[in-house]
Design an enzyme around this catalytic site. Structure first.
Site, mmCIF file in Angstrom:
data_model
loop_
_atom_site.group_PDB
_atom_site.id
_atom_site.type_symbol
_atom_site.label_atom_id
_atom_site.label_comp_id
_atom_site.label_asym_id
_atom_site.label_seq_id
_atom_site.Cartn_x
_atom_site.Cartn_y
_atom_site.Cartn_z
ATOM 1 N N SER A 176 -95.518 -120.777 55.458
ATOM 2 C CA SER A 176 -97.297 -120.620 55.635
ATOM 3 C C SER A 176 -97.208 -122.248 56.337
ATOM 4 O O SER A 176 -96.861 -123.265 55.761
ATOM 5 C CB SER A 176 -98.195 -120.624 54.577
ATOM 6 O OG SER A 176 -99.087 -121.296 54.862
ATOM 7 N N TYR A 189 -99.266 -121.989 45.328
ATOM 8 C CA TYR A 189 -99.421 -121.485 46.244
ATOM 9 C C TYR A 189 -98.225 -122.687 47.808
ATOM 10 O O TYR A 189 -97.611 -121.803 48.004
ATOM 11 C CB TYR A 189 -100.844 -121.024 47.188
ATOM 12 C CG TYR A 189 -100.390 -120.143 48.592
ATOM 13 C CD1 TYR A 189 -99.837 -118.738 48.475
ATOM 14 C CD2 TYR A 189 -100.296 -120.584 49.721
ATOM 15 C CE1 TYR A 189 -99.636 -118.299 49.754
ATOM 16 C CE2 TYR A 189 -99.901 -120.289 51.145
ATOM 17 C CZ TYR A 189 -100.120 -118.474 51.111
ATOM 18 O OH TYR A 189 -99.631 -118.041 51.763
#
Length: 294
Positions: A176, A189
């Site tokens: 990401s 995350y």
């Protein structure tokens, strides 16, 4: 004299016919990497929705073997049936990527059915339940690391021995843009995706001499069930089908890194270059809340 038996040579050509060296230029994909031309045997984790489902649809075609897994049996069946309607042969499995033995057994079955040419480790969950400043619990932190990083390693570890024996193959790790800079409302995350990015970079350096290409994919915001848990700004958000097209194109070119959308990638790189204290103050001003992802 001095050459291979014609039958052996033919088998070698067949075995490696899709592998080739790619030379790529550009900020998000520079250097030499090993790619797979027109892969026909593809494994995708997290294929029941979002980017994984869109990638399955993008690769589905006649004479293509797809191995798909996901946690939701009904959604996974719908994706598998869509791929079959497009002519692909599909092996599907409802499983959790944190269960290493189950993942390895499924991959073994897929490998025996059709030697894997491209593996996309995509399964992931959202993390960092902010809840007005309460933060994530230790259990939540462990869960996001177990799925986002542990699931990737559980997928790739049983895949690599056969690819290394064949000296041919390609793997993609879905990280990401959040891997580039820690964001205060989603620490777990960001950490999990940073681990995926660094793991992929290390694998790439290790495996390139053996004919295996490794690509690290860093999407920005994509319209998925995961992104729906985020309440707040989601700049330049893309539909999953567009994300799948970008990823597939980058993998076909053998890109080492596939980061998009490019303006947001540049913005994250700018945040890394600015003084940390200034960036921390900027990020704390963002009104963001993250709900649970199940």
């Amino acid at each position: 004299m001095g050459g291979d038996n014609p039958t052996v040579a033919h088998r070698r050509r067949q075995r490696g016919q899709h592998c080739q060296i790619k030379v790529v230029s550009g900020e998000t994909g520079g250097g030499i990497n090993t790619g797979v031309r027109d892969p026909r045997s593809i494994l995708i984790t997290g294929a029941s929705s979002g980017i994984g489902a869109a990638l399955a649809g993008a690769y589905a075609a006649p004479r293509t073997h797809l191995a798909l897994c996901g946690r939701d049996a009904a959604r996974l069946a719908a994706v598998a049936n869509m791929c079959r309607e497009r002519g692909a042969e599909v092996i599907e499995a409802c499983l959790d990527v944190t269960e290493a033995a189950a993942v390895a057994a499924w991959i073994g079955n897929a490998e025996r059915a059709s030697p894997l040419e491209l593996v996309i480790a995509n399964a992931g969950v959202q993390g960092g339940l902010w809840r007005d400043g309460a933060g994530e619990t230790l259990d939540e932190l462990h869960r996001v690391m177990d799925v986002n990083f542990g699931g990737v390693s559980n997928t790739l570890h049983p895949v690599l021995p056969a690819m290394r024996r064949r000296r041919c193959g390609q793997v993609a790790l879905i990280s990401s843009l959040a891997a580039l800079r820690g964001i205060p409302f989603s620490p777990g995350y960001c950490a999990s995706k940073a681990a995926v990015r660094i793991y992929g970079e290390a694998l790439r350096s290790w495996l390139a001499p053996e004919g295996i290409g490794v690509s690290v994919v860093m999407p920005g915001f994509v319209e998925t069930r995961l992104s729906q848990t985020v309440a707040g700004p989601k700049p330049l958000i893309s539909p999953p089908e567009r994300a799948a097209r970008i990823i597939r194109r980058g993998l076909a070119k053998g890109r080492r890194q596939i980061a998009f959308p490019y303006p947001l990638y540049l913005g994250m790189q700018l945040l890394r270059a600015l003084p940390a204290g200034l960036v921390d103050r900027m990020l704390r001003r963002a009104a963001v809340d993250i709900g649970p992802y199940v």
